[in-house]
Write an enzyme that holds these catalytic residues in place. Structure first.
Site, PDB file in Angstrom:
ATOM      1  N   SER A  17       0.885  -1.347   0.043  1.00 25.13           N
ATOM      2  CA  SER A  17       0.077   0.147  -0.160  1.00 25.13           C
ATOM      3  C   SER A  17       0.893   1.259  -0.202  1.00 25.13           C
ATOM      4  O   SER A  17       0.390   2.301  -0.476  1.00 25.13           O
ATOM      5  CB  SER A  17      -0.973  -0.082   1.258  1.00 25.13           C
ATOM      6  OG  SER A  17      -0.159  -0.080   2.425  1.00 25.13           O
TER       7      SER A  17
ATOM      8  N   HIS B 137      -5.466  -3.814  -1.775  1.00 23.37           N
ATOM      9  CA  HIS B 137      -5.247  -2.904  -3.093  1.00 23.37           C
ATOM     10  C   HIS B 137      -5.126  -3.608  -4.242  1.00 23.37           C
ATOM     11  O   HIS B 137      -4.927  -3.008  -5.050  1.00 23.37           O
ATOM     12  CB  HIS B 137      -3.994  -2.077  -2.803  1.00 23.37           C
ATOM     13  CG  HIS B 137      -4.272  -1.294  -1.418  1.00 23.37           C
ATOM     14  ND1 HIS B 137      -4.737   0.107  -1.876  1.00 23.37           N
ATOM     15  CD2 HIS B 137      -3.732  -1.035  -0.280  1.00 23.37           C
ATOM     16  CE1 HIS B 137      -4.529   0.581  -0.860  1.00 23.37           C
ATOM     17  NE2 HIS B 137      -4.277  -0.002   0.215  1.00 23.37           N
TER      18      HIS B 137
ATOM     19  N   LYS C 230     -12.187  -0.476  -0.928  1.00 20.80           N
ATOM     20  CA  LYS C 230     -11.533   0.449  -1.694  1.00 20.80           C
ATOM     21  C   LYS C 230     -12.008   0.273  -3.258  1.00 20.80           C
ATOM     22  O   LYS C 230     -13.022   0.918  -3.373  1.00 20.80           O
ATOM     23  CB  LYS C 230      -9.991  -0.162  -1.771  1.00 20.80           C
ATOM     24  CG  LYS C 230      -9.393   0.151  -0.144  1.00 20.80           C
ATOM     25  CD  LYS C 230      -7.963  -0.377  -0.096  1.00 20.80           C
ATOM     26  CE  LYS C 230      -7.267   0.146   1.164  1.00 20.80           C
ATOM     27  NZ  LYS C 230      -8.091  -0.373   2.385  1.00 20.80           N
TER      28      LYS C 230
END
Length: 395
Positions: A183, A211, A242
Site C-alpha cells: 500500500s 489494494h 477500496k
C-alpha cells in the site's frame, strides 16, 4: 479527583509530533468521494482516495443499498452467529466466493478486522509465521495477537524467505504472509515465487489483496488470478472498501477455513454484522466487477500515464507498478510541507511519514483512479512539478 491537567502528557506528545511534521487532523470533505472534492470551501483534485473504480457513486450500488433498507431495515440487530446473518449476507458471501474462485468466503466488518480475526485464529504455538517486512499494519497487529513463532523476511527477498523455511525444516506448520499490492510503495508481491517456495517446503500461503481486489486480475479478481495461481493460495483476504467502494473485509478459501473462522475469529463472533444496505451495496459492486474490465483497463492506463509523466519530470516514484504512485520526499517535516504546498496549489495528496514508513522515506502517496481524466492527471503533474521546484525536490 481528575482535573483538566490529567492528560497533559498526551498534549506533550502531540506537540512533539507537530514539531517533527507527523501531526495531522483529518480534513472534513463536503459531498461524495470523487476525483474532485471540496473541503474548507475549496475544490481540490483528489489524489488520496482508494476509490479506484469510482464505485462509491455508482447508481446501481446506491439503488441496491436503498432497496435493502426497505426490505431488511437499517441494521441487522445482532452478531452473525445469533440472528445477524440475513439473506443478503449469505448471498454476498456466495457471490464473493464464486467471483474469487474459492469454495467459500466469510465477510468481516473491515479489512483490518479480517486480518486480526483470521491470523489470530490460524496461528498458535504450533505455527511459524513468516511475514514480509512491508506488510500492512493490520497484518502486523494480527500476528502480534498470536503465540506463533515469528519471522520476517526483507521486502520481496525470496532468498531470505527460503532460508527461514529451511531453518524451520518442517518443525512447525509454516505460514507465509504477504500483501498482494503493497500500500505504501505500490509494488506487487512476487507471488509465483512465494507459492513455489511454499510448495517446496510444505507451507501455507496467506495473501492480503486489499489494494489488489478490483485492481489486479481478470475483472479485478485479485493477485491470485493475476498470476493464475488458483488452488495454490490457501487464504485470500481483502477489503470491500477500496475498489469495491463500500466497507468491509473478507477471507476466501476452502469451506473448512470458513467454518473454522466462524467458530474462532473473535471480530466475527463479537461484532454486529453489516447493516443490510452495506451488504447489498457490496453484492452489487461484486456483480458490477464481473463486467468492469474496460474500467479496470482505464485505471491502469491512467496510472501508467501519470507515473511516466512524473518520472520524466525527475520525481522518484520508488518501485511503483500499480495505481499507487508515491512521490518520495524524505524526512517527515519536509514531506508535510510538500503536501501542504501542494494543497495550496489545488491538489490533495496526503503525506505519508514515520512510523508508517521509514524516517527518511516520507512520501506524498498519489492514488490514480479510473474516474480521473487525463486533464486531471496532467494538472496534478504540473502542480507537483511547481511544488517540487519550489521545495528543491526537483532541481
Amino acid at each position: 479527583m481528575p482535573t483538566n491537567k490529567t492528560f497533559d502528557y498526551l498534549n506533550e506528545e502531540l506537540q512533539r509530533l507537530q514539531r517533527e511534521g507527523m501531526y495531522r487532523i483529518p480534513a472534513v470533505w463536503s459531498g461524495a468521494s470523487g476525483p474532485w472534492m471540496e473541503t474548507g470551501g475549496r475544490r481540490l483534485l483528489q489524489l488520496s482516495s482508494n476509490n479506484y473504480l469510482g464505485f462509491t457513486g455508482h447508481p446501481d450500488i446506491q439503488a441496491a443499498a436503498i432497496e435493502a433498507i426497505r426490505q431488511y431495515g437499517s441494521g441487522s440487530g445482532s452478531v452473525r452467529t445469533i440472528t445477524g446473518t440475513l439473506g443478503i449476507h449469505d448471498e454476498l458471501e456466495r457471490e464473493l466466493a464464486d467471483f474469487k474462485g474459492t469454495e467459500a468466503a466469510l465477510v468481516f466488518q473491515s479489512g483490518f478486522t479480517t486480518n486480526q480475526g483470521a491470523l489470530a485464529s490460524l496461528l498458535g504455538p504450533d505455527e511459524l509465521v513468516i511475514s514480509d517486512e512491508l506488510n500492512h499494519a493490520s497484518i502486523i497487529d494480527g500476528i502480534r495477537l498470536t503465540k506463533a513463532e515469528r519471522g520476517i523476511f526483507a521486502h520481496k527477498d525470496m532468498d531470505q524467505l527460503e532460508r527461514r523455511l529451511k531453518e524451520n525444516d518442517g518443525r512447525k506448520r509454516a505460514f507465509i504472509v504477504t500483501d498482494g499490492v503493497f500500500s505504501m510503495d505500490g509494488d506487487i508481491a512476487p507471488l509465483p515465487a512465494i507459492v513455489e517456495l511454499a510448495e517446496k517446503y510444505g507451507a501455507y500461503v496467506y495473501v492480503d489483496d486489499a489494494h489488489a481486489s478490483g485492481v489486479l486480475g481478470r475483472n479485478g479478481k485479485g493477485s491470485t488470478d493475476h498470476f493464475n495461481l488458483h488452488g495454490r493460495v490457501h487464504v485470500q483476504v481483502g477489503t470491500l472498501s477500496k475498489a469495491v467502494g463500500v466497507v468491509g473485509g473478507y477471507a476466501a478459501g476452502a469451506d473448512v477455513l470458513k467454518r473454522y473462522l466462524i467458530h474462532k475469529a473473535r471480530p466475527f463472533l463479537f461484532s454486529t454484522s453489516h447493516p443490510p444496505a452495506v451488504a447489498a451495496a457490496c453484492l452489487a459492486a461484486i456483480r458490477l466487477l464481473r463486467h468492469s474490465q474496460p474500467l479496470i483497463d482505464r485505471l491502469w492506463n491512467n496510472a501508467s500515464f501519470f507515473r511516466s509523466r512524473l518520472q520524466e519530470e525527475g520525481f522518484d516514484t520508488g518501485g511503483s507498478e500499480t495505481p499507487i504512485v508515491p512521490v518520495l520526499i524524505g524526512k517527515p517535516d519536509r514531506t508535510a510541507e510538500f503536501s501542504r504546498l501542494l494543497m495550496q496549489e489545488g491538489v490533495y495528496a496526503q503525506g505519508i511519514v514515520y512510523p508508517t514508513v521509514a524516517m527518511d522515506k516520507g512520501r506524498v502517496r498519489c492514488i490514480v483512479t479510473a474516474a480521473h481524466t487525463k486533464d486531471d492527471l496532467a494538472f496534478a503533474v504540473d502542480k507537483l512539478v511547481a511544488v517540487g521546484k519550489r521545495t528543491g525536490v526537483l532541481q
